[in-house]
Design an enzyme around this catalytic site. Structure first.
Site, PDB file in Angstrom:
ATOM      1  N   ASN A 173       8.413   0.157  -4.916  1.00 31.24           N
ATOM      2  CA  ASN A 173       7.570  -0.148  -3.768  1.00 31.24           C
ATOM      3  C   ASN A 173       6.265  -0.800  -4.185  1.00 31.24           C
ATOM      4  OD1 ASN A 173       6.026  -0.049  -1.296  1.00 31.24           O
ATOM      5  ND2 ASN A 173       7.457   1.492  -0.559  1.00 31.24           N
ATOM      6  N   ASP A 174       5.297  -0.007  -4.627  1.00 33.40           N
ATOM      7  CA  ASP A 174       3.965  -0.533  -4.920  1.00 33.40           C
ATOM      8  C   ASP A 174       3.968  -1.602  -6.003  1.00 33.40           C
ATOM      9  OD1 ASP A 174       2.648   1.279  -3.079  1.00 33.40           O
ATOM     10  OD2 ASP A 174       3.138   2.846  -4.532  1.00 33.40           O
ATOM     11  N   VAL A 175       4.899  -1.523  -6.948  1.00 33.79           N
ATOM     12  CA  VAL A 175       4.900  -2.458  -8.080  1.00 33.79           C
ATOM     13  C   VAL A 175       5.414  -3.830  -7.685  1.00 33.79           C
ATOM     14  CG1 VAL A 175       5.137  -0.605  -9.754  1.00 33.79           C
ATOM     15  CG2 VAL A 175       7.203  -1.700  -8.861  1.00 33.79           C
ATOM     16  N   SER A 199       2.223   5.596  -2.648  1.00 33.33           N
ATOM     17  CA  SER A 199       0.783   5.407  -2.512  1.00 33.33           C
ATOM     18  C   SER A 199       0.340   5.380  -1.050  1.00 33.33           C
ATOM     19  CB  SER A 199       0.359   4.091  -3.173  1.00 33.33           C
ATOM     20  OG  SER A 199       0.834   2.993  -2.418  1.00 33.33           O
TER      21      SER A 199
END
Length: 472
Positions: free
Chosen positions: A397-399, A438
């Site tokens: 997701n965040d990466v 996050s």
């Protein structure tokens, strides 16, 4: 003669530790590196036994009892580690690493407590007493902090817990622990040891470890685990000086330095200083409403995504924690082999903080037998995304969130990401439309060239394999 043998064994142990760590730097040689370092640890334990039999006569009266206790402890520890290591699932590996790391810090703190309560550390001078106190403080923080990290990773503690004036409380605890430690050292010089104060010192250190970790979100856990690993190594090295044990000094120094370097590398990969990880909350409100993101999520069938990859020239796969949760790595590699048989150029892209611990995705793929030469780090593969016909994200997701490049209000702003959005077509395998760990909305999901394949990664991969096989 026995002293010479002990020193020789310690020297050999040091060589094995260093050589083993060097081999762990590469996935190809990591397994042998672990075995080599393990042999070094066995030799270190044997050397400790030899030292026990070689101590002065005044200490011989309790030798039999001490050896018996050590053997019982070794038996219990080896039995539990062997059983839990065999039983643990790949998805539970991060919390096991956190737990084992905490045990190392706890062992160092226990040594410090024993030496301080008995007065041995103080009797050996100021330097040894200071090292015992510092090792005890760092080890206790690593123990309680690692246990909180384990609880968060294991789902026993959800979300972040932030007290009012959290940083002020942490500062008071830290300064209070240091002041007590200094008083303990000074008391030892004067010949008086306050047992309640020593106990209070360790209690404050344990509480500090808890309060340092509870405000940290799951997205930062890889950095936290690495940081506490460095703490544990440093604590062990300090206690090695206290016990005059070369193996502990060398092992602690190697682990501490490696953990420190890894922590700095991972923090750099997130474009955040380590202090920001520890003292700032990561995630939550990203300063924007979902309506600010242009586009809509477009669902796609697993079979359509599979066929698109089957007829592509180049496919890049981005694994994430969702892949580990679904235990889909074996099915994924089975699908990859079908693509390769068709002549598709397939590569894996690994972000430094993907998963829940350092190297989590590398371990996951290695377990499935994925060749090391098609697994690439962010800096090695990021420029290849514009040439990729298809990029598929499995549980990350965040990466892969493009907001990190331009949305200054986002907590992940400035973090290097994998350029999935630059591929000609992107597919995201995800169980639902929720945000990542996050709590930041992912702009990739709304991009024009992105389609969402909803479902458990294991089931999705089975559908993709069936779709490709039906073509042949």
């Amino acid at each position: 003669m026995s002293q010479f043998i002990i020193e020789a064994v310690y020297f050999l142990t040091a060589l094995l530790f260093i050589y083993g760590l060097k081999r762990m730097a590469s996935p190809v040689t990591a397994r042998s590196g672990i075995l080599i370092a393990g042999i070094g640890m066995v030799l270190a334990v044997l050397a400790a036994f030899l030292y026990g039999f070689d101590v002065r006569e005044a200490a011989q009266e309790h030798l039999t009892m001490n050896v018996a206790l050590v053997l019982i402890a070794l038996g219990l520890g080896l039995g539990w580690a062997w059983y839990s290591g065999k039983k643990v699932a790949m998805t539970d590996m991060p919390q096991m690493v956190a737990l084992y790391n905490g045990m190392g810090g706890g062992a160092a703190a226990a040594i410090a407590a024993t030496e301080l309560f008995s007065g041995n550390a103080q009797s050996h001078g100021v330097v040894v007493s200071i090292l015992a106190v510092l090792g005890g403080l760092i080890g206790a923080v690593a123990l309680s902090g690692s246990l909180i990290a384990w609880a968060k990773l294991d789902g026993r503690m959800n979300g972040v817990i932030r007290l009012p004036a959290q940083q002020l409380i942490n500062l008071v605890l830290f300064l209070g622990s240091l002041a007590l430690g200094a008083y303990i050292v000074a008391s030892g010089i004067e010949g008086g040891i306050s047992f309640p104060l020593i106990a209070l010192f360790f209690i404050l250190a344990l509480i500090l470890g808890v309060l340092l970790t509870t405000p940290i979100g799951g997205a930062d856990m890889p950095v936290v685990i690495s940081l506490y690993n460095a703490f544990t190594g440093l604590a062990v090295a300090f206690e090695g000086f206290v016990l005059q044990n070369p193996a502990m000094i060398i092992a602690g120094t190697v682990v501490g330095s490696a953990g420190t370097l890894l922590t700095l590398m991972m923090a750099k990969a997130m474009n955040r200083p380590v202090s920001n990880v520890i003292f700032s909350q990561f995630g939550g409100d990203d300063g924007s409403e979902d309506g600010d993101i242009e586009g809509t999520m477009k669902p796609a069938d697993a079979s359509d995504a599979a066929i698109a990859m089957y007829y592509a020239s180049k496919v890049i796969i981005v694994p994430g924690y969702g892949l580990a949760v679904a235990q889909a790595q074996h099915k994924l590699y089975e699908f990859v082999k079908l693509l390769q048989k068709q002549g598709v150029d397939v590569a894996f892209a690994i972000h430094p903080v993907a998963g829940r611990m350092p190297g989590h995705m590398n371990v996951l793929l290695a377990e499935a037998g994925v060749p090391y030469d098609i697994i690439h780090d962010l800096e090695d593969i990021n420029e290849d995304f514009p040439q990729a016909d298809v990029a598929i994200v499995l549980g990350a997701n965040d990466v892969v969130n493009p907001a990190a490049r331009h949305r200054k209000s986002s907590p992940i702003y400035g973090m290097p990401i994998l350029n999935v959005d630059m591929a000609r077509q992107a597919y995201v395998v995800k169980r639902g439309q929720g945000k990542g760990y996050s709590g930041v909305e992912n702009e990739l999901f709304f991009a024009e060239n992105t389609s969402m394949v909803y479902g458990d990664a294991q089931k999705v991969m089975v559908q993709m394999i069936e779709a490709v096989k039906s073509l042949g």
